[in-house]
Design an enzyme around this catalytic site. Structure first.
Site, PDB file in Angstrom:
ATOM      1  N   ASP A 198       0.854  -1.186   0.000  1.00 48.20           N
ATOM      2  CA  ASP A 198       0.000   0.000   0.000  1.00 48.20           C
ATOM      3  C   ASP A 198       0.893   1.240   0.000  1.00 48.20           C
ATOM      4  O   ASP A 198       1.329   1.710   1.050  1.00 48.20           O
ATOM      5  CB  ASP A 198      -0.944   0.005   1.215  1.00 48.20           C
ATOM      6  N   HIS A 203       0.367   8.155   3.927  1.00 50.47           N
ATOM      7  CA  HIS A 203       0.977   7.563   5.121  1.00 50.47           C
ATOM      8  C   HIS A 203       2.441   7.969   5.355  1.00 50.47           C
ATOM      9  O   HIS A 203       2.999   7.637   6.385  1.00 50.47           O
ATOM     10  CB  HIS A 203       0.871   6.037   5.045  1.00 50.47           C
ATOM     11  N   ILE A 218      -0.640   9.657   8.501  1.00 54.99           N
ATOM     12  CA  ILE A 218      -1.309   8.721   9.426  1.00 54.99           C
ATOM     13  C   ILE A 218      -0.942   7.280   9.065  1.00 54.99           C
ATOM     14  O   ILE A 218      -0.541   6.994   7.929  1.00 54.99           O
ATOM     15  CB  ILE A 218      -2.842   8.908   9.410  1.00 54.99           C
ATOM     16  N   GLY A 221      -4.550   1.835   7.915  1.00 53.80           N
ATOM     17  CA  GLY A 221      -5.531   1.097   8.713  1.00 53.80           C
ATOM     18  C   GLY A 221      -5.161  -0.377   8.801  1.00 53.80           C
ATOM     19  O   GLY A 221      -5.228  -1.001   9.857  1.00 53.80           O
TER      20      GLY A 221
HETATM   21  C1  LIG Z   1      -8.524  -0.549  -2.933  1.00 54.66           C
HETATM   22  C2  LIG Z   1      -7.783  -1.188  -1.792  1.00 54.66           C
HETATM   23  C3  LIG Z   1      -7.445  -0.161  -0.853  1.00 54.66           C
HETATM   24  C4  LIG Z   1      -6.648  -0.588   0.302  1.00 54.66           C
HETATM   25  C5  LIG Z   1      -6.567   0.522   1.356  1.00 54.66           C
HETATM   26  C6  LIG Z   1      -6.015   1.809   0.744  1.00 54.66           C
HETATM   27  C7  LIG Z   1      -6.394   3.017   1.532  1.00 54.66           C
HETATM   28  C8  LIG Z   1      -5.460   3.197   2.731  1.00 54.66           C
HETATM   29  O1  LIG Z   1      -4.125   3.517   2.324  1.00 54.66           O
HETATM   30  C9  LIG Z   1      -6.071   4.347   3.507  1.00 54.66           C
HETATM   31  C10 LIG Z   1      -5.902   4.175   4.959  1.00 54.66           C
HETATM   32  O2  LIG Z   1      -5.342   3.233   5.458  1.00 54.66           O
HETATM   33  S1  LIG Z   1      -6.627   5.423   5.930  1.00 54.66           S
HETATM   34  C11 LIG Z   1      -6.175   4.976   7.591  1.00 54.66           C
HETATM   35  C12 LIG Z   1      -7.155   4.052   8.248  1.00 54.66           C
HETATM   36  N1  LIG Z   1      -8.487   4.619   8.408  1.00 54.66           N
HETATM   37  C13 LIG Z   1      -8.759   5.561   9.312  1.00 54.66           C
HETATM   38  O3  LIG Z   1      -7.890   6.011  10.034  1.00 54.66           O
HETATM   39  C14 LIG Z   1     -10.202   6.038   9.393  1.00 54.66           C
HETATM   40  C15 LIG Z   1     -10.593   6.429  10.783  1.00 54.66           C
HETATM   41  N2  LIG Z   1     -12.019   6.786  10.819  1.00 54.66           N
HETATM   42  C16 LIG Z   1     -12.473   8.035  10.674  1.00 54.66           C
HETATM   43  O4  LIG Z   1     -11.682   8.976  10.560  1.00 54.66           O
HETATM   44  C17 LIG Z   1     -13.969   8.261  10.667  1.00 54.66           C
HETATM   45  O5  LIG Z   1     -14.611   7.144  11.244  1.00 54.66           O
HETATM   46  C18 LIG Z   1     -14.581   8.473   9.240  1.00 54.66           C
HETATM   47  C19 LIG Z   1     -13.967   9.739   8.609  1.00 54.66           C
HETATM   48  C20 LIG Z   1     -14.313   7.271   8.344  1.00 54.66           C
HETATM   49  C21 LIG Z   1     -16.084   8.671   9.361  1.00 54.66           C
HETATM   50  O6  LIG Z   1     -16.323   9.711  10.253  1.00 54.66           O
HETATM   51  P1  LIG Z   1     -17.566  10.740  10.047  1.00 54.66           P
HETATM   52  O7  LIG Z   1     -17.512  11.347   8.699  1.00 54.66           O
HETATM   53  O8  LIG Z   1     -17.533  11.649  11.222  1.00 54.66           O
HETATM   54  O9  LIG Z   1     -18.787   9.787  10.058  1.00 54.66           O
HETATM   55  P2  LIG Z   1     -19.896   9.649  11.183  1.00 54.66           P
HETATM   56  O10 LIG Z   1     -20.644  10.934  11.283  1.00 54.66           O
HETATM   57  O11 LIG Z   1     -19.280   9.070  12.412  1.00 54.66           O
HETATM   58  O12 LIG Z   1     -20.844   8.546  10.553  1.00 54.66           O
HETATM   59  C22 LIG Z   1     -21.528   8.802   9.327  1.00 54.66           C
HETATM   60  C23 LIG Z   1     -21.962   7.490   8.746  1.00 54.66           C
HETATM   61  O13 LIG Z   1     -20.808   6.751   8.332  1.00 54.66           O
HETATM   62  C24 LIG Z   1     -20.721   5.512   9.060  1.00 54.66           C
HETATM   63  N3  LIG Z   1     -19.309   5.328   9.419  1.00 54.66           N
HETATM   64  C25 LIG Z   1     -18.618   6.022  10.343  1.00 54.66           C
HETATM   65  N4  LIG Z   1     -17.352   5.562  10.376  1.00 54.66           N
HETATM   66  C26 LIG Z   1     -17.260   4.569   9.475  1.00 54.66           C
HETATM   67  C27 LIG Z   1     -16.222   3.712   9.084  1.00 54.66           C
HETATM   68  N5  LIG Z   1     -15.003   3.778   9.634  1.00 54.66           N
HETATM   69  N6  LIG Z   1     -16.487   2.794   8.131  1.00 54.66           N
HETATM   70  C28 LIG Z   1     -17.707   2.681   7.590  1.00 54.66           C
HETATM   71  N7  LIG Z   1     -18.757   3.482   7.928  1.00 54.66           N
HETATM   72  C29 LIG Z   1     -18.517   4.410   8.857  1.00 54.66           C
HETATM   73  C30 LIG Z   1     -21.608   5.708  10.284  1.00 54.66           C
HETATM   74  O14 LIG Z   1     -22.102   4.462  10.753  1.00 54.66           O
HETATM   75  C31 LIG Z   1     -22.691   6.596   9.727  1.00 54.66           C
HETATM   76  O15 LIG Z   1     -23.553   5.779   8.929  1.00 54.66           O
HETATM   77  P3  LIG Z   1     -25.100   5.694   9.226  1.00 54.66           P
HETATM   78  O16 LIG Z   1     -25.571   7.110   9.210  1.00 54.66           O
HETATM   79  O17 LIG Z   1     -25.640   4.835   8.133  1.00 54.66           O
HETATM   80  O18 LIG Z   1     -25.167   5.072  10.593  1.00 54.66           O
END
Ligand SMILES: CCCCCCC[C@@H](O)CC(=O)SCCNC(=O)CCNC(=O)[C@H](O)C(C)(C)COP(=O)(O)OP(=O)(O)OC[C@H]1O[C@@H](n2cnc3c(N)ncnc32)[C@H](O)[C@@H]1OP(=O)(O)O
Length: 302
Positions: A198, A203, A218, A221
């Site tokens: 990745d 990152h 960051i 994940g």
């Molecule tokens: C193609 C192959 C690819 C391989 C991978 C390649 C990509 C990688 O390089 C990228 C990474 O590794 S990124 C690092 C790892 N991820 C993170 O750190 C994300 C951390 N999470 C966040 O910041 C927030 O939860 C965030 C921003 C995700 C959401 O926060 P908010 O916008 O504040 O959302 P919220 O208001 O809490 O909720 C809104 C609706 O979204 C749902 N939801 C929340 N978090 C979720 C999550 N993590 N995953 C899925 N759904 C999520 C909530 O349930 C809510 O939905 P609903 O209204 O239907 O209940």
């Protein structure tokens, strides 16, 4: 290529991101183990089974299933999907992950795999794109593992359609955890982990991280997911990686390389562990809804 102004789910669903054959070897599985913090210090003598190919019971950590797919190819192909509007790739975050392991992961293999978009749902603050990736042994076409990867693309929600999430919210027991695995991530954790496939600059590159709204790069994940899985194998599976059948979890907050993360595990029944990981630096849960399905028959001593 003409891009739509907003997500068109019907043009995304079924879109094939990659399809093909690839080979990996023990060097790749060792590099992955090092990327998720396997070490040779006196507190972790058992880690040699993941880091030294001549160890008696050389094995592959179950989290390696997440990097068998061509992550970066799939990541880049998403932009070419005809149903996706222009978006800032630095605002794409890994949302959820589920792995299903059909047989112990081989240390050397040639695999066939297809990655496609299973669904796209509107989360208002973003679009949740769920990918499905099946991996087969090229030799006998037997299934090795499946990945379900949910990507949360901030800023392109509001297109209508379904809004459901693909994971259930877990209610953790009101008692102390049965096992706790605490790990200090290192400042070079992402630099090592990325070599498993990745190469997302979010990152490692401060300028790219700033484009995503972060003050510092960051951690992947799948890196902190891999660290948690390593802890589950060590503490809840008697260090038998073959016991792990399925692991699902949500990434609920970010981790910065150098942070300390602590994974708490509760044994729920004869084959289920609930877990969550807390970032001790931010005091936020960074992995929620963790569920591991374990085959306890594959080892005797608990
Ligand atoms: C193609 C192959 C690819 C391989 C991978 C390649 C990509 C990688 O390089 C990228 C990474 O590794 S990124 C690092 C790892 N991820 C993170 O750190 C994300 C951390 N999470 C966040 O910041 C927030 O939860 C965030 C921003 C995700 C959401 O926060 P908010 O916008 O504040 O959302 P919220 O208001 O809490 O909720 C809104 C609706 O979204 C749902 N939801 C929340 N978090 C979720 C999550 N993590 N995953 C899925 N759904 C999520 C909530 O349930 C809510 O939905 P609903 O209204 O239907 O209940």
């Amino acid at each position: 290529m003409h891009k739509p102004s907003q997500v068109i789910p019907s043009l995304c669903e079924g879109y094939v991101l990659s399809k093909g054959t690839k080979s990996y070897s023990f060097k790749d599985t060792i590099l992955y183990a090092l990327g998720v913090g396997a070490s040779q210090d006196s507190t972790d003598p058992e880690d040699l089974k993941y880091t030294y190919e001549n160890s008696e019971d050389f094995s592959v950590l179950p989290g390696y299933a997440t990097v068998i797919p061509d992550l970066f190819t799939n990541f880049m192909s998403l932009e070419d999907c005809p149903g996706m509007p222009e978006f800032n790739v630095m605002r794409l975050l890994h949302g959820e992950q589920k792995i299903t392991i059909h047989k112990p992961l081989p240390a050397n293999a040639t695999v066939e795999q297809t990655a496609f978009i299973k669904s796209v749902s509107d989360k208002k603050s973003g679009a949740l794109v769920v990918l499905e990736i099946a991996t087969y042994d090229a030799e006998d076409h037997s299934p090795i593992c499946n990945n379900q990867t949910s990507l949360f693309i901030r800023g392109i929600g509001g297109f209508g359609g379904t809004k459901s999430s693909n994971q259930e919210n877990i209610k953790f027991p009101n008692r102390p955890a049965d096992f706790t695995y605490t790990k200090l991530t290192t400042s070079d954790q992402a630099l090592i982990y990325r070599l498993s496939g990745d190469y997302n600059p979010l990152h490692v590159d401060p300028n790219m991280a700033a484009m995503g709204g972060f003050t510092r790069p960051i951690l992947h994940g799948l890196c902190f997911y891999g660290i948690a899985i390593h802890g589950i194998v060590k503490l809840a599976c008697n260090n038998k990686p073959e016991a792990v059948k399925e692991i699902s979890a949500r990434f609920s907050s970010t981790v910065t390389p150098g942070d300390t993360i602590s994974t708490e595990m509760w044994k729920m029944n004869s084959n289920t562990i609930y877990f969550k990981t807390t970032n001790m630096n931010s005091s936020k849960v960074c992995i929620s809804n963790g569920v591991a399905i374990i085959n306890y028959q594959s080892f005797s001593k608990m």
